[in-house]
Design a protein around this motif. Structure first.
Motif, PDB file in Angstrom:
ATOM      1  N   MET A   2      36.883  46.494  40.660  1.00 39.91           N
ATOM      2  CA  MET A   2      37.878  46.319  41.714  1.00 39.91           C
ATOM      3  C   MET A   2      38.721  45.069  41.441  1.00 39.91           C
ATOM      4  O   MET A   2      39.917  45.077  41.655  1.00 39.91           O
ATOM      5  CB  MET A   2      37.162  46.225  43.064  1.00 39.91           C
ATOM      6  N   ASN A   3      38.049  44.006  40.996  1.00 38.95           N
ATOM      7  CA  ASN A   3      38.767  42.768  40.688  1.00 38.95           C
ATOM      8  C   ASN A   3      39.801  42.976  39.588  1.00 38.95           C
ATOM      9  O   ASN A   3      40.894  42.428  39.641  1.00 38.95           O
ATOM     10  CB  ASN A   3      37.767  41.695  40.275  1.00 38.95           C
ATOM     11  N   MET A   4      39.432  43.769  38.568  1.00 41.00           N
ATOM     12  CA  MET A   4      40.343  44.028  37.455  1.00 41.00           C
ATOM     13  C   MET A   4      41.574  44.800  37.929  1.00 41.00           C
ATOM     14  O   MET A   4      42.682  44.566  37.452  1.00 41.00           O
ATOM     15  CB  MET A   4      39.623  44.792  36.343  1.00 41.00           C
ATOM     16  N   ILE A   5      41.400  45.714  38.894  1.00 36.91           N
ATOM     17  CA  ILE A   5      42.530  46.473  39.426  1.00 36.91           C
ATOM     18  C   ILE A   5      43.495  45.550  40.147  1.00 36.91           C
ATOM     19  O   ILE A   5      44.714  45.653  39.977  1.00 36.91           O
ATOM     20  CB  ILE A   5      42.029  47.594  40.362  1.00 36.91           C
ATOM     21  N   ILE A   6      42.974  44.617  40.928  1.00 37.17           N
ATOM     22  CA  ILE A   6      43.825  43.655  41.640  1.00 37.17           C
ATOM     23  C   ILE A   6      44.553  42.761  40.639  1.00 37.17           C
ATOM     24  O   ILE A   6      45.754  42.523  40.762  1.00 37.17           O
ATOM     25  CB  ILE A   6      42.980  42.824  42.635  1.00 37.17           C
ATOM     26  N   ASN A   7      43.827  42.275  39.641  1.00 36.94           N
ATOM     27  CA  ASN A   7      44.444  41.421  38.617  1.00 36.94           C
ATOM     28  C   ASN A   7      45.535  42.158  37.857  1.00 36.94           C
ATOM     29  O   ASN A   7      46.609  41.616  37.609  1.00 36.94           O
ATOM     30  CB  ASN A   7      43.387  40.910  37.637  1.00 36.94           C
ATOM     31  N   LEU A   8      45.246  43.382  37.472  1.00 35.56           N
ATOM     32  CA  LEU A   8      46.216  44.173  36.729  1.00 35.56           C
ATOM     33  C   LEU A   8      47.442  44.483  37.584  1.00 35.56           C
ATOM     34  O   LEU A   8      48.580  44.402  37.107  1.00 35.56           O
ATOM     35  CB  LEU A   8      45.569  45.472  36.227  1.00 35.56           C
ATOM     36  N   SER A   9      47.221  44.800  38.847  1.00 34.46           N
ATOM     37  CA  SER A   9      48.340  45.073  39.760  1.00 34.46           C
ATOM     38  C   SER A   9      49.229  43.849  39.927  1.00 34.46           C
ATOM     39  O   SER A   9      50.459  43.954  39.879  1.00 34.46           O
ATOM     40  CB  SER A   9      47.819  45.513  41.127  1.00 34.46           C
ATOM     41  N   ALA A  10      48.622  42.697  40.148  1.00 33.21           N
ATOM     42  CA  ALA A  10      49.394  41.461  40.303  1.00 33.21           C
ATOM     43  C   ALA A  10      50.183  41.163  39.033  1.00 33.21           C
ATOM     44  O   ALA A  10      51.360  40.789  39.096  1.00 33.21           O
ATOM     45  CB  ALA A  10      48.469  40.300  40.640  1.00 33.21           C
ATOM     46  N   PHE A  11      49.551  41.347  37.888  1.00 34.14           N
ATOM     47  CA  PHE A  11      50.228  41.110  36.615  1.00 34.14           C
ATOM     48  C   PHE A  11      51.423  42.036  36.443  1.00 34.14           C
ATOM     49  O   PHE A  11      52.518  41.590  36.085  1.00 34.14           O
ATOM     50  CB  PHE A  11      49.243  41.292  35.462  1.00 34.14           C
ATOM     51  N   VAL A  12      51.240  43.315  36.701  1.00 34.83           N
ATOM     52  CA  VAL A  12      52.323  44.287  36.535  1.00 34.83           C
ATOM     53  C   VAL A  12      53.473  43.992  37.493  1.00 34.83           C
ATOM     54  O   VAL A  12      54.648  43.986  37.092  1.00 34.83           O
ATOM     55  CB  VAL A  12      51.793  45.732  36.722  1.00 34.83           C
ATOM     56  N   ILE A  13      53.159  43.721  38.742  1.00 33.58           N
ATOM     57  CA  ILE A  13      54.210  43.458  39.740  1.00 33.58           C
ATOM     58  C   ILE A  13      54.997  42.204  39.369  1.00 33.58           C
ATOM     59  O   ILE A  13      56.234  42.220  39.368  1.00 33.58           O
ATOM     60  CB  ILE A  13      53.593  43.337  41.146  1.00 33.58           C
ATOM     61  N   LEU A  14      54.302  41.121  39.068  1.00 35.04           N
ATOM     62  CA  LEU A  14      55.004  39.881  38.731  1.00 35.04           C
ATOM     63  C   LEU A  14      55.774  39.997  37.418  1.00 35.04           C
ATOM     64  O   LEU A  14      56.883  39.465  37.296  1.00 35.04           O
ATOM     65  CB  LEU A  14      54.025  38.712  38.682  1.00 35.04           C
ATOM     66  N   THR A  15      55.229  40.720  36.449  1.00 32.91           N
ATOM     67  CA  THR A  15      55.949  40.913  35.188  1.00 32.91           C
ATOM     68  C   THR A  15      57.225  41.709  35.415  1.00 32.91           C
ATOM     69  O   THR A  15      58.292  41.363  34.885  1.00 32.91           O
ATOM     70  CB  THR A  15      55.046  41.610  34.154  1.00 32.91           C
TER      71      THR A  15
END
Length: 92
Positions: A1-14
């Protein structure tokens, strides 16, 4: 679950930083309009949106200052790079 949040934040900010860069290169008036729209929001919404996309909001603020162009470019590029580097998902 943590990886999904991290990946989502990364994609959105990128994506936000890529949009910022595209607007910077192709049509800087878009950045002005986004800043004016952001500043036109009620204060509570400014705070909420500002916290959710803090690095990009800070980048917009830097871009809208009257500082010399080279200073604004250096700060915005550095902030974008640091944001993407920091949010890059890594395994623990």
């Amino acid at each position: 679950m943590n990886m999904i949040i991290n990946l989502s934040a990364f994609v959105i900010l990128t994506l936000l930083w890529l949009g910022f860069a595209a607007a910077l290169v192709f049509n800087q008036a878009i950045l002005d309009q986004v800043w004016l729209s952001f500043r036109g929001l009620p204060l509570i919404f400014q705070a909420l949106v500002g916290l959710l996309v803090l690095p990009v909001a800070l980048g917009l603020w830097i871009w809208e200052t009257s500082w010399p162009l080279w200073v604004r470019l250096l700060l915005v590029i550095g902030l974008g790079w640091v944001t993407i580097y920091t949010f890059f998902p890594r395994k623990a």
